[in-house]
Design a protein around this motif. Structure first.
Motif, PDB file in Angstrom:
ATOM      1  N   HIS A  93       0.805  -1.224   0.000  1.00 46.77           N
ATOM      2  CA  HIS A  93       0.000   0.000   0.000  1.00 46.77           C
ATOM      3  C   HIS A  93       0.841   1.280   0.000  1.00 46.77           C
ATOM      4  O   HIS A  93       0.369   2.329  -0.412  1.00 46.77           O
ATOM      5  CB  HIS A  93      -0.940   0.001   1.203  1.00 46.77           C
ATOM      6  N   TYR A  94       2.091   1.212   0.443  1.00 48.37           N
ATOM      7  CA  TYR A  94       2.994   2.370   0.443  1.00 48.37           C
ATOM      8  C   TYR A  94       2.407   3.588   1.172  1.00 48.37           C
ATOM      9  O   TYR A  94       2.561   4.725   0.722  1.00 48.37           O
ATOM     10  CB  TYR A  94       3.409   2.772  -0.983  1.00 48.37           C
ATOM     11  N   LEU A  95       1.738   3.346   2.281  1.00 50.60           N
ATOM     12  CA  LEU A  95       1.262   4.462   3.102  1.00 50.60           C
ATOM     13  C   LEU A  95       2.426   4.989   3.943  1.00 50.60           C
ATOM     14  O   LEU A  95       3.308   4.220   4.342  1.00 50.60           O
ATOM     15  CB  LEU A  95       0.124   4.008   4.019  1.00 50.60           C
ATOM     16  N   LEU A 124     -12.180  13.006   3.057  1.00 49.44           N
ATOM     17  CA  LEU A 124     -13.166  12.453   4.000  1.00 49.44           C
ATOM     18  C   LEU A 124     -14.283  11.736   3.248  1.00 49.44           C
ATOM     19  O   LEU A 124     -14.745  10.664   3.661  1.00 49.44           O
ATOM     20  CB  LEU A 124     -13.744  13.575   4.870  1.00 49.44           C
ATOM     21  N   GLU A 125     -14.706  12.324   2.152  1.00 47.06           N
ATOM     22  CA  GLU A 125     -15.758  11.730   1.323  1.00 47.06           C
ATOM     23  C   GLU A 125     -15.299  10.365   0.773  1.00 47.06           C
ATOM     24  O   GLU A 125     -16.042   9.379   0.804  1.00 47.06           O
ATOM     25  CB  GLU A 125     -16.031  12.704   0.171  1.00 47.06           C
ATOM     26  N   LEU A 126     -14.042  10.315   0.299  1.00 50.04           N
ATOM     27  CA  LEU A 126     -13.511   9.068  -0.267  1.00 50.04           C
ATOM     28  C   LEU A 126     -13.313   8.004   0.808  1.00 50.04           C
ATOM     29  O   LEU A 126     -13.608   6.824   0.590  1.00 50.04           O
ATOM     30  CB  LEU A 126     -12.190   9.337  -0.994  1.00 50.04           C
ATOM     31  N   LEU A 127     -12.817   8.416   1.979  1.00 45.73           N
ATOM     32  CA  LEU A 127     -12.640   7.443   3.061  1.00 45.73           C
ATOM     33  C   LEU A 127     -13.991   6.872   3.496  1.00 45.73           C
ATOM     34  O   LEU A 127     -14.102   5.677   3.813  1.00 45.73           O
ATOM     35  CB  LEU A 127     -11.914   8.088   4.244  1.00 45.73           C
ATOM     36  N   SER A 128     -15.016   7.692   3.474  1.00 46.62           N
ATOM     37  CA  SER A 128     -16.366   7.213   3.770  1.00 46.62           C
ATOM     38  C   SER A 128     -16.828   6.233   2.691  1.00 46.62           C
ATOM     39  O   SER A 128     -17.408   5.176   2.988  1.00 46.62           O
ATOM     40  CB  SER A 128     -17.318   8.405   3.858  1.00 46.62           C
ATOM     41  N   LEU A 129     -16.515   6.554   1.441  1.00 49.43           N
ATOM     42  CA  LEU A 129     -16.923   5.713   0.308  1.00 49.43           C
ATOM     43  C   LEU A 129     -16.278   4.327   0.378  1.00 49.43           C
ATOM     44  O   LEU A 129     -16.900   3.324   0.012  1.00 49.43           O
ATOM     45  CB  LEU A 129     -16.526   6.411  -0.998  1.00 49.43           C
ATOM     46  N   VAL A 130     -15.026   4.253   0.873  1.00 47.33           N
ATOM     47  CA  VAL A 130     -14.355   2.950   0.969  1.00 47.33           C
ATOM     48  C   VAL A 130     -14.581   2.280   2.330  1.00 47.33           C
ATOM     49  O   VAL A 130     -13.952   1.282   2.664  1.00 47.33           O
ATOM     50  CB  VAL A 130     -12.831   3.052   0.669  1.00 47.33           C
ATOM     51  N   GLY A 131     -15.498   2.853   3.128  1.00 44.92           N
ATOM     52  CA  GLY A 131     -15.898   2.210   4.373  1.00 44.92           C
ATOM     53  C   GLY A 131     -15.025   2.519   5.578  1.00 44.92           C
ATOM     54  O   GLY A 131     -14.996   1.758   6.543  1.00 44.92           O
ATOM     55  N   LEU A 132     -14.316   3.650   5.538  1.00 40.66           N
ATOM     56  CA  LEU A 132     -13.407   3.983   6.640  1.00 40.66           C
ATOM     57  C   LEU A 132     -13.730   5.321   7.302  1.00 40.66           C
ATOM     58  O   LEU A 132     -12.834   5.993   7.818  1.00 40.66           O
ATOM     59  CB  LEU A 132     -11.953   4.002   6.131  1.00 40.66           C
ATOM     60  N   ALA A 133     -14.992   5.689   7.308  1.00 34.89           N
ATOM     61  CA  ALA A 133     -15.394   6.977   7.893  1.00 34.89           C
ATOM     62  C   ALA A 133     -14.960   7.096   9.356  1.00 34.89           C
ATOM     63  O   ALA A 133     -14.670   8.198   9.838  1.00 34.89           O
ATOM     64  CB  ALA A 133     -16.909   7.155   7.772  1.00 34.89           C
ATOM     65  N   GLU A 134     -14.896   5.963  10.050  1.00 27.66           N
ATOM     66  CA  GLU A 134     -14.551   5.984  11.484  1.00 27.66           C
ATOM     67  C   GLU A 134     -13.045   5.880  11.738  1.00 27.66           C
ATOM     68  O   GLU A 134     -12.614   5.864  12.891  1.00 27.66           O
ATOM     69  CB  GLU A 134     -15.244   4.809  12.206  1.00 27.66           C
ATOM     70  N   ARG A 135     -12.252   5.768  10.669  1.00 31.49           N
ATOM     71  CA  ARG A 135     -10.828   5.461  10.848  1.00 31.49           C
ATOM     72  C   ARG A 135      -9.914   6.559  10.315  1.00 31.49           C
ATOM     73  O   ARG A 135      -8.710   6.352  10.153  1.00 31.49           O
ATOM     74  CB  ARG A 135     -10.486   4.139  10.129  1.00 31.49           C
ATOM     75  N   THR A 136     -10.446   7.732  10.091  1.00 31.04           N
ATOM     76  CA  THR A 136      -9.691   8.781   9.391  1.00 31.04           C
ATOM     77  C   THR A 136      -8.463   9.267  10.167  1.00 31.04           C
ATOM     78  O   THR A 136      -7.471   9.677   9.564  1.00 31.04           O
ATOM     79  CB  THR A 136     -10.594   9.996   9.092  1.00 31.04           C
ATOM     80  N   THR A 137      -8.515   9.211  11.499  1.00 36.12           N
ATOM     81  CA  THR A 137      -7.391   9.729  12.295  1.00 36.12           C
ATOM     82  C   THR A 137      -6.406   8.632  12.690  1.00 36.12           C
ATOM     83  O   THR A 137      -5.438   8.888  13.393  1.00 36.12           O
ATOM     84  CB  THR A 137      -7.908  10.418  13.581  1.00 36.12           C
ATOM     85  N   HIS A 138      -6.648   7.409  12.236  1.00 36.75           N
ATOM     86  CA  HIS A 138      -5.757   6.305  12.575  1.00 36.75           C
ATOM     87  C   HIS A 138      -4.540   6.292  11.642  1.00 36.75           C
ATOM     88  O   HIS A 138      -4.660   6.580  10.449  1.00 36.75           O
ATOM     89  CB  HIS A 138      -6.490   4.962  12.452  1.00 36.75           C
ATOM     90  N   LYS A 139      -3.407   5.928  12.191  1.00 30.92           N
ATOM     91  CA  LYS A 139      -2.198   5.762  11.381  1.00 30.92           C
ATOM     92  C   LYS A 139      -2.148   4.330  10.846  1.00 30.92           C
ATOM     93  O   LYS A 139      -2.831   3.442  11.371  1.00 30.92           O
ATOM     94  CB  LYS A 139      -0.959   6.096  12.224  1.00 30.92           C
ATOM     95  N   LEU A 143      -4.263   0.127  11.583  1.00 28.68           N
ATOM     96  CA  LEU A 143      -5.253  -0.381  10.631  1.00 28.68           C
ATOM     97  C   LEU A 143      -4.902  -1.806  10.211  1.00 28.68           C
ATOM     98  O   LEU A 143      -3.725  -2.174  10.154  1.00 28.68           O
ATOM     99  CB  LEU A 143      -5.289   0.519   9.382  1.00 28.68           C
ATOM    100  N   SER A 144      -5.920  -2.587   9.871  1.00 27.24           N
ATOM    101  CA  SER A 144      -5.682  -3.936   9.346  1.00 27.24           C
ATOM    102  C   SER A 144      -5.152  -3.831   7.910  1.00 27.24           C
ATOM    103  O   SER A 144      -5.198  -2.770   7.281  1.00 27.24           O
ATOM    104  CB  SER A 144      -6.995  -4.728   9.337  1.00 27.24           C
ATOM    105  N   GLY A 145      -4.681  -4.955   7.374  1.00 27.37           N
ATOM    106  CA  GLY A 145      -4.182  -4.971   5.994  1.00 27.37           C
ATOM    107  C   GLY A 145      -5.246  -4.530   4.997  1.00 27.37           C
ATOM    108  O   GLY A 145      -4.973  -3.751   4.076  1.00 27.37           O
ATOM    109  N   GLY A 146      -6.469  -5.021   5.201  1.00 26.33           N
ATOM    110  CA  GLY A 146      -7.554  -4.634   4.302  1.00 26.33           C
ATOM    111  C   GLY A 146      -7.870  -3.148   4.395  1.00 26.33           C
ATOM    112  O   GLY A 146      -8.126  -2.484   3.383  1.00 26.33           O
ATOM    113  N   GLU A 147      -7.833  -2.618   5.617  1.00 26.48           N
ATOM    114  CA  GLU A 147      -8.100  -1.184   5.806  1.00 26.48           C
ATOM    115  C   GLU A 147      -6.989  -0.341   5.186  1.00 26.48           C
ATOM    116  O   GLU A 147      -7.252   0.694   4.561  1.00 26.48           O
ATOM    117  CB  GLU A 147      -8.225  -0.874   7.297  1.00 26.48           C
ATOM    118  N   GLN A 148      -5.746  -0.781   5.331  1.00 24.58           N
ATOM    119  CA  GLN A 148      -4.640  -0.043   4.714  1.00 24.58           C
ATOM    120  C   GLN A 148      -4.794   0.013   3.201  1.00 24.58           C
ATOM    121  O   GLN A 148      -4.562   1.061   2.583  1.00 24.58           O
ATOM    122  CB  GLN A 148      -3.305  -0.708   5.092  1.00 24.58           C
ATOM    123  N   GLN A 149      -5.219  -1.098   2.609  1.00 25.43           N
ATOM    124  CA  GLN A 149      -5.388  -1.096   1.152  1.00 25.43           C
ATOM    125  C   GLN A 149      -6.561  -0.207   0.744  1.00 25.43           C
ATOM    126  O   GLN A 149      -6.519   0.445  -0.303  1.00 25.43           O
ATOM    127  CB  GLN A 149      -5.569  -2.531   0.644  1.00 25.43           C
TER     128      GLN A 149
END
Length: 222
Positions: A93-95, A124-139, A143-149
C-alpha cells in the motif's frame, strides 16, 4: 458504460536489454469497464500496466490513454499526466507510517497544489466511500491490511482520475478482505464512473470482471 475507449494500444513492443517483454500487444478498453489482466508470472502483465500508467517507456507502437498519446510526453509531462489522470494501487500500500489515513489520502492532491480545505473534504468523502469513515485519524499501524489497502485506494482517487490501475491489489490479503476489495472496485466504478484495470492472479476477481485479458509470453491470447 460509454462507447469511448479510454485506452487504445496498438502493436506495443517493449524490451529490457535483449529480452522482449511485450511483443506486439494491441488492446482497447472502454470507459467504465472493469478489466482483469491475467497470465503467468513474467508474461508482461505488470509491464503493460506500467506503460499504460506512463511509469515506463516503450520501444514501438502506439499508446493513447484518455486522449493523450504517451509517446509524446517528456518526463515532466508524464509525471503530471500520472498525477492528474491516473490512480495507482499496488500490492504494497505504500502508506506513510507517520501520517493518518486522512493525511495519506490528501498527499497526491497537496502535491498537485490544490486547496487544503477542499482536499480534506474530498478525502473524507472518499474514506467514507471505501468504508473507513470511522478510521480517518488512525495511522497505518493501527489499521488492518484490508483497511490499509482501502486507504491506498482512496488516495489513488483523490485527484479524481478517470482510470484506476491496480497491480495485484489483494495479493497480500486474506480471502475475506480480498473479496471486499474486489467488490469495492465495482462499487467505485458504478458510483464514480471510473475505469478499472487490474493485474491479478486471483481467478475470483478475474471472473467477476467485465472482461478478462490473458497475456502469455508478452502477447495477448486471442
Amino acid at each position: 458504460m460509454s462507447n469511448r475507449n479510454i485506452i487504445e494500444i496498438s502493436d506495443l513492443h517493449k524490451h529490457y536489454d535483449q529480452l522482449e517483454v511485450l511483443r506486439g500487444v494491441s488492446l482497447t478498453i472502454a470507459e467504465g469497464e472493469v478489466v482483469a489482466i491475467v497470465g503467468p508470472s513474467g508474461a508482461g502483465k505488470t509491464t503493460l500496466l506500467h506503460v499504460v500508467g506512463a511509469l515506463s517507456s516503450f520501444d514501438q507502437g502506439r499508446v493513447v490513454v484518455d486522449g493523450v498519446e504517451l509517446s509524446g510526453l517528456d518526463s515532466d509531462q508524464a509525471a503530471d499526466f500520472r498525477n492528474q489522470r491516473i490512480g495507482f494501487v499496488f500490492q504494497m500500500h505504500y502508506l506513510l507510517p507517520e501520517f493518518t489515513a486522512l493525511e495519506n489520502v490528501c498527499l497526491p492532491a497537496m502535491i498537485a497544489g490544490r486547496d487544503r480545505k477542499e482536499v480534506e473534504a474530498k478525502a473524507l468523502e472518499l474514506l467514507s466511500l471505501v468504508g473507513l469513515a470511522e478510521r480517518t485519524t488512525h495511522k497505518p499501524a493501527q489499521l488492518s491490511g484490508g483497511e490499509q489497502q482501502r486507504v491506498a485506494i482512496a488516495r489513488a482517487l483523490i485527484n479524481e482520475p478517470k482510470l484506476l490501475l491496480a497491480d495485484e491489489p489483494s495479493g497480500n490479503l486474506d480471502s475475506y478482505n480480498r473479496g471486499e476489495i474486489h467488490r469495492l472496485f465495482f462499487e467505485l466504478r458504478d458510483k464514480l464512473g471510473i475505469t478499472v484495470v487490474v493485474v491479478t492472479h486471483d481467478e475470483g476477481l478475474a471472473q467477476m470482471s467485465d472482461r478478462k485479458v490473458t497475456i502469455t509470453d508478452g502477447q495477448i491470447e486471442l
